[in-house]
Every structure is written in structure tokens, then in C-alpha cells.
Design an enzyme around this catalytic site. Structure first.
Site, mmCIF file in Angstrom:
data_model
loop_
_atom_site.group_PDB
_atom_site.id
_atom_site.type_symbol
_atom_site.label_atom_id
_atom_site.label_comp_id
_atom_site.label_asym_id
_atom_site.label_seq_id
_atom_site.Cartn_x
_atom_site.Cartn_y
_atom_site.Cartn_z
ATOM 1 N N SER A 141 0.864 -1.183 0.000
ATOM 2 C CA SER A 141 0.000 0.000 0.000
ATOM 3 C C SER A 141 0.899 1.231 0.000
ATOM 4 O O SER A 141 2.109 1.129 0.259
ATOM 5 C CB SER A 141 -0.847 -0.014 1.277
ATOM 6 O OG SER A 141 -1.427 1.243 1.536
ATOM 7 N N TYR A 154 -2.628 -0.353 10.226
ATOM 8 C CA TYR A 154 -2.553 -0.671 8.790
ATOM 9 C C TYR A 154 -1.162 -0.328 8.250
ATOM 10 O O TYR A 154 -0.562 -1.106 7.495
ATOM 11 C CB TYR A 154 -3.643 0.112 8.042
ATOM 12 C CG TYR A 154 -3.799 -0.260 6.585
ATOM 13 C CD1 TYR A 154 -4.403 -1.455 6.203
ATOM 14 C CD2 TYR A 154 -3.356 0.600 5.577
ATOM 15 C CE1 TYR A 154 -4.550 -1.785 4.862
ATOM 16 C CE2 TYR A 154 -3.507 0.284 4.236
ATOM 17 C CZ TYR A 154 -4.107 -0.915 3.882
ATOM 18 O OH TYR A 154 -4.252 -1.232 2.547
HETATM 19 P P1 NAI Z 1 -11.484 -5.770 -1.232
HETATM 20 O O1 NAI Z 1 -12.126 -5.660 0.102
HETATM 21 O O2 NAI Z 1 -12.248 -5.392 -2.450
HETATM 22 O O3 NAI Z 1 -10.917 -7.241 -1.441
HETATM 23 C C1 NAI Z 1 -10.254 -7.929 -0.434
HETATM 24 C C2 NAI Z 1 -10.565 -9.403 -0.566
HETATM 25 O O4 NAI Z 1 -9.823 -10.099 0.439
HETATM 26 C C3 NAI Z 1 -12.054 -9.738 -0.329
HETATM 27 O O5 NAI Z 1 -12.531 -10.566 -1.368
HETATM 28 C C4 NAI Z 1 -12.051 -10.466 1.003
HETATM 29 O O6 NAI Z 1 -13.067 -11.463 1.111
HETATM 30 C C5 NAI Z 1 -10.658 -11.090 1.007
HETATM 31 N N1 NAI Z 1 -10.198 -11.426 2.338
HETATM 32 C C6 NAI Z 1 -10.314 -10.699 3.478
HETATM 33 N N2 NAI Z 1 -9.790 -11.391 4.513
HETATM 34 C C7 NAI Z 1 -9.342 -12.567 4.007
HETATM 35 C C8 NAI Z 1 -8.693 -13.692 4.570
HETATM 36 N N3 NAI Z 1 -8.441 -13.777 5.897
HETATM 37 N N4 NAI Z 1 -8.346 -14.729 3.763
HETATM 38 C C9 NAI Z 1 -8.624 -14.668 2.447
HETATM 39 N N5 NAI Z 1 -9.244 -13.638 1.844
HETATM 40 C C10 NAI Z 1 -9.591 -12.592 2.622
HETATM 41 O O7 NAI Z 1 -10.169 -4.883 -1.095
HETATM 42 P P2 NAI Z 1 -9.065 -4.416 -2.147
HETATM 43 O O8 NAI Z 1 -9.039 -2.942 -2.108
HETATM 44 O O9 NAI Z 1 -9.204 -5.114 -3.434
HETATM 45 O O10 NAI Z 1 -7.761 -4.918 -1.370
HETATM 46 C C11 NAI Z 1 -6.802 -5.804 -1.937
HETATM 47 C C12 NAI Z 1 -5.451 -5.464 -1.365
HETATM 48 O O11 NAI Z 1 -5.070 -4.159 -1.793
HETATM 49 C C13 NAI Z 1 -5.379 -5.452 0.166
HETATM 50 O O12 NAI Z 1 -4.173 -6.051 0.588
HETATM 51 C C14 NAI Z 1 -5.391 -3.964 0.490
HETATM 52 O O13 NAI Z 1 -4.777 -3.682 1.728
HETATM 53 C C15 NAI Z 1 -4.609 -3.421 -0.685
HETATM 54 N N6 NAI Z 1 -4.775 -1.994 -0.933
HETATM 55 C C16 NAI Z 1 -5.994 -1.476 -1.258
HETATM 56 C C17 NAI Z 1 -6.133 -0.117 -1.471
HETATM 57 C C18 NAI Z 1 -7.440 0.511 -1.803
HETATM 58 O O14 NAI Z 1 -7.544 1.752 -1.764
HETATM 59 N N7 NAI Z 1 -8.456 -0.241 -2.178
HETATM 60 C C19 NAI Z 1 -4.999 0.795 -1.340
HETATM 61 C C20 NAI Z 1 -3.765 0.142 -1.012
HETATM 62 C C21 NAI Z 1 -3.670 -1.198 -0.816
#
Ligand code: NAI
Length: 253
Positions: A141, A154
Site C-alpha cells: 500500500s 494498517y
Molecule cells: P477488497 O475488500 O475489495 O478485497 C479484499 C478481498 O480479500 C475480499 O474478497 C475479502 O473477502 C478477502 N479477504 C479478506 N480477509 C481474508 C482472509 N483472511 N483470507 C482470504 N481472503 C480474505 O479490497 P481491495 O481494495 O481489493 O484490497 C486488496 C489489497 O489491496 C489489500 O491487501 C489492500 O490492503 C490493498 N490496498 C488497497 C487499497 C485501496 O484503496 N483499495 C490501497 C492500497 C492497498
């Protein structure tokens, strides 16, 4: 096609950046192992990719469960080989000053964001080293390189992801394994929606956030997926230990 004959496992692939990555990888010819704790959306995605002509399957996987992670990775590696792992699953916590963040919020983020990535690397590395090839892409991130106010836990977790990945790059490089981090800025996914929903005026906060970006907008999951694709593919064959910031220029000014 950039990932032909490659097998890629993606965590947290049922939504957001993970989903966009699974779709992008499938377009580029990869066999995609979609994993998530959300089995309905994960299964649906794997079926949609298959219907579009890709090879895809779903595994229900909680990244905090080390034993389950090993079981899934071992099965994939034995059946297909494992060329790529994208440790993408991640969670946030309510915005709060450090002294107002309770231990359970801190531990939840550490368990998923740090231990989850660790578990994926722990499971994949023996196979990749034995094969003499492999690409690990961990999703960090902006909080990997900046300390975000009211996001101490975080920031702690995402800083750890970046440095863990550097250590793996140093350790596994001699075996032909590369490890890199993608560091996204704010990206339009359900994680961002959760963050905004906790604000008094979500739409005003979203607009204010976008205004701070030189490109005057937030990122799209597909734009992060393209960066992950680069680091997973042979196009980045001499890139390892790198943190690729994908933030529309936010961190440069
Ligand atoms: P999202 O919430 O759309 O997707 C995250 C996915 O991870 C979901 O499908 C959820 O069910 C799954 N998940 C959560 N806990 C889990 C676990 N214990 N085991 C397996 N799966 C699990 O979020 P997004 O934004 O797509 O996030 C993806 C990555 O990107 C994360 O690591 C997040 O920290 C990172 N990120 C996101 C940003 C944003 O602004 N959306 C910015 C910077 C980093």
C-alpha cells in the site's frame, strides 16, 4: 500472451484488486487459482473465467490459516506447478489514533495483512525453489512507504509487507525466485467503500481525496492489476525486491 502455461494463485481474489488481477491473468493465458474466504463470489468468478475460455478454479482459503494455505499450495504445485503467487488478501481497520485503536483491531490487521502474506510465502517458497523459478507479488500500500495518520496498525502491517518481500528477494533470488511488492494508492474497491462509509460525508471525503492526487482521481482495480501483471510476468525478469508504487503520483508531491 504474457502468462501462457503459467499457474497463478491469487488470494483475496473474489473482489476488488484480486478479482481484477484474476481477470487480467486469465486474459494473458494463465491458469488461475482463485482463493478467498468469500466462497460465493470466488466460485462465481472462477466459473465466469472458465466460461470465457480460461482455466480457473476456486479454493476456499483463509490466509490466516497456515495449515490450510500449505494444503492448497501443495495441491496446486503437485498438480500444475506453481509459477506465481499474488498475496493480495488484506483488510483495514476503523480510522483512529493509535491510542484509541484497540488490540483486537490491531491484531486482526496483523493476522491478515502480515501473517497472511507470510503464510503464502512460507507455503510457496519450497515449491518455487525446487522448480528453480517463481514470482511472488505481495500487495502492500502507500502505507508501506508512508505513515498514514489514524491508520497506524494498517501502516505497521503494510510496512512489514514491503520489508518482508525484500528479505525474500534476497533469500530466494539465488534459486531463481523473484519477490516484489505493489504499493497502490487509494483504489476504488469495497475496502475503500468501507473506509468512506465510516466518514461523516463519504462523497465529500472521496472528492477531497481525489483532489490530492495529481491525476485528480483515485485508482481503478484494473490499473493495480496491470502493475501486478508486470511483476508476475517475465517482462520483469530482472526486477526483484522492488516496491512498485501505483498511486497516480500522490507520494511524489
Ligand atoms: P477488497 O475488500 O475489495 O478485497 C479484499 C478481498 O480479500 C475480499 O474478497 C475479502 O473477502 C478477502 N479477504 C479478506 N480477509 C481474508 C482472509 N483472511 N483470507 C482470504 N481472503 C480474505 O479490497 P481491495 O481494495 O481489493 O484490497 C486488496 C489489497 O489491496 C489489500 O491487501 C489492500 O490492503 C490493498 N490496498 C488497497 C487499497 C485501496 O484503496 N483499495 C490501497 C492500497 C492497498
Amino acid at each position: 500472451m504474457r502468462l501462457e502455461n503459467k499457474t497463478a494463485l491469487i488470494t483475496g481474489a473474489a473482489s476488488g484488486i484480486g478479482q481484477a488481477t484474476a481477470e487480467r491473468f486469465a486474459e494473458e493465458g494463465a491458469r488461475v487459482i482463485v482463493t478467498d474466504i468469500d466462497s460465493d463470489d470466488g466460485q462465481e468468478l472462477a466459473e465466469a473465467l472458465t466460461a470465457d475460455g480460461a482455466e480457473a478454479e476456486f479454493s476456499d482459503l483463509d490466509v490466516t490459516d497456515s495449515e490450510a494455505f500449505h494444503t492448497v499450495v501443495d495441491a496446486v504445485a503437485e498438480t500444475h506447478g506453481l509459477d506465481i503467487i499474488v498475496n493480495n488478501a488484506g483488510v483495514g481497520h476503523p480510522s483512529a489514533r493509535l491510542e484509541d485503536t484497540d488490540d483486537s483491531a490491531r491484531d486482526f490487521v496483523i493476522d491478515v495483512n502480515i501473517k497472511g502474506v507470510w503464510n503464502g510465502c512460507h507455503a510457496a517458497l519450497p515449491h518455487m525453489k525446487e522448480q528453480g523459478r517463481g514470482a511472488i507479488v505481495n500487495v502492500g500500500s502507500l502505507a508501506s512507504i508512508l505513515g498514514l495518520p489514524k491508520q497506524a496498525a494498517y501502516s505497521l502491517s503494510k510496512g512489514a509487507v514491503l520489508n518482508l518481500t525484500r528479505a525474500i528477494a534476497a533469500e530466494a533470488g539465488p534459486y531463481g525466485v523473484r519477490a516484489n511488492t505493489v504499493c497502490p494508492g487509494f483504489t476504488d474497491t469495497s475496502l475503500l467503500e468501507q473506509y468512506l462509509a465510516a466518514q461523516d460525508d463519504p462523497e465529500a471525503v472521496r472528492e477531497a481525496m481525489a483532489e490530492e492526487y495529481p491525476l485528480k482521481r483515485l485508482g481503478e482495480p484494473e490499473e493495480i492489476a496491470d502493475a501486478i501483471l508486470f511483476l508476475a510476468s517475465d517482462e520483469s525478469s530482472f526486477v526483484s525486491g522492488h516496491g512498485l508504487v501505483v498511486d497516480g503520483g500522490f507520494s511524489t508531491c
